[in-house]
Design a protein around this motif. Structure first.
Motif, mmCIF file in Angstrom:
data_model
loop_
_atom_site.group_PDB
_atom_site.id
_atom_site.type_symbol
_atom_site.label_atom_id
_atom_site.label_comp_id
_atom_site.label_asym_id
_atom_site.label_seq_id
_atom_site.Cartn_x
_atom_site.Cartn_y
_atom_site.Cartn_z
ATOM 1 N N MET A 1 0.828 -1.198 0.000
ATOM 2 C CA MET A 1 0.000 0.000 0.000
ATOM 3 C C MET A 1 0.865 1.252 0.000
ATOM 4 O O MET A 1 0.478 2.249 -0.567
ATOM 5 C CB MET A 1 -0.935 -0.030 1.208
ATOM 6 N N THR B 1 -6.535 0.742 11.352
ATOM 7 C CA THR B 1 -5.101 0.514 11.155
ATOM 8 C C THR B 1 -4.417 0.550 12.507
ATOM 9 O O THR B 1 -4.724 1.400 13.338
ATOM 10 C CB THR B 1 -4.490 1.599 10.237
ATOM 11 N N GLY C 1 -7.635 -4.556 10.855
ATOM 12 C CA GLY C 1 -7.160 -4.275 9.505
ATOM 13 C C GLY C 1 -5.650 -4.136 9.420
ATOM 14 O O GLY C 1 -4.893 -4.816 10.104
ATOM 15 N N ARG C 2 -5.221 -3.230 8.602
ATOM 16 C CA ARG C 2 -3.819 -3.011 8.259
ATOM 17 C C ARG C 2 -2.933 -2.757 9.477
ATOM 18 O O ARG C 2 -3.363 -2.154 10.457
ATOM 19 C CB ARG C 2 -3.765 -1.807 7.319
ATOM 20 N N THR D 1 3.040 -11.793 8.673
ATOM 21 C CA THR D 1 2.349 -12.575 7.643
ATOM 22 C C THR D 1 2.715 -14.057 7.658
ATOM 23 O O THR D 1 2.031 -14.857 7.029
ATOM 24 C CB THR D 1 2.594 -11.980 6.249
ATOM 25 N N GLY E 1 -3.105 -13.545 5.946
ATOM 26 C CA GLY E 1 -4.090 -12.693 5.301
ATOM 27 C C GLY E 1 -4.032 -11.231 5.681
ATOM 28 O O GLY E 1 -4.766 -10.414 5.124
ATOM 29 N N LEU E 2 -3.158 -10.859 6.612
ATOM 30 C CA LEU E 2 -3.117 -9.471 7.063
ATOM 31 C C LEU E 2 -2.369 -8.576 6.077
ATOM 32 O O LEU E 2 -1.433 -9.004 5.418
ATOM 33 C CB LEU E 2 -2.450 -9.387 8.440
ATOM 34 N N VAL E 3 -2.803 -7.325 6.013
ATOM 35 C CA VAL E 3 -2.138 -6.312 5.195
ATOM 36 C C VAL E 3 -1.129 -5.604 6.094
ATOM 37 O O VAL E 3 -1.495 -5.080 7.154
ATOM 38 C CB VAL E 3 -3.159 -5.298 4.628
ATOM 39 N N VAL E 4 0.136 -5.603 5.669
ATOM 40 C CA VAL E 4 1.219 -5.109 6.510
ATOM 41 C C VAL E 4 2.141 -4.196 5.712
ATOM 42 O O VAL E 4 2.478 -4.509 4.564
ATOM 43 C CB VAL E 4 2.037 -6.295 7.075
ATOM 44 N N ASP E 5 2.542 -3.087 6.313
ATOM 45 C CA ASP E 5 3.546 -2.194 5.731
ATOM 46 C C ASP E 5 4.629 -1.925 6.761
ATOM 47 O O ASP E 5 4.342 -1.558 7.897
ATOM 48 C CB ASP E 5 2.921 -0.859 5.305
#
Length: 161
Positions: A1, A79, A100-101, A131, A136-140
């Motif tokens: 993202m 987030t 979420g993220r 992860t 399935g998690l969104v990670v930055d």
């Protein structure tokens, strides 16, 4: 993202909480839960030492709080900003409650290496990527802008322990 200016501001808040944790004798971790509208809903910092419970990680506290206080949709659109990548316990809690993220400043691998370099006792759990525990998690992250300060905070634990 990709990391935005808003992300950087909330990460700075998490790092400030990590500084507070260290000043209070705890590990250098702080976290902020932000809803879809950009409003801080819950903040915490590491409290393992001050509360005498090794599970008192801010990411775990966020999951506990969110499970009780937010709907499933609110959790999914929120987030979590955190100074350090979640440990396996916190990654699992995050996934189980449907948050979420996640945006983190320093990775688990970085933190494990910094601790190893100064001879600190390794964590009792593996330094796994979020992860790996919850694919399935969104990670930055990590965000290098915070690496030097977080390394100093982590290494500082070795000189005050």
């Amino acid at each position: 993202m990709g990391i935005t200016d808003e992300d950087l501001a909330f990460l700075e808040r998490a790092v400030t909480l990590a500084r507070e944790a260290v000043a209070d004798g705890d590990g250098a971790f702080g976290s902020v839960l932000v809803d879809a509208a950009g409003v801080e809903r819950f903040v915490d910092r590491n409290r393992e030492t001050t509360l005498g419970d090794e599970t008192r990680h801010p990411e775990f506290e966020i999951a506990r709080w969110a499970a009780v206080n937010l709907t499933g949709a609110e959790r999914a659109s929120a987030t979590v900003y955190t100074s350090g990548e979640h440990c396996p316990m916190c990654s699992a809690a995050h996934a189980w409650v449907g948050l979420g993220r996640i945006v983190y400043a320093a990775s688990a691998a970085q933190i494990a290496e910094w601790r190893r370099e100064v001879g600190m006792t390794p964590s009792p759990v593996a330094a796994l990527a979020i992860t790996t525990v919850a694919p399935g998690l969104v990670v930055d992250g990590p965000v290098e802008r915070f690496a030097d300060e977080l390394r100093t905070l982590i290494v500082g634990e070795a000189t005050t322990s």
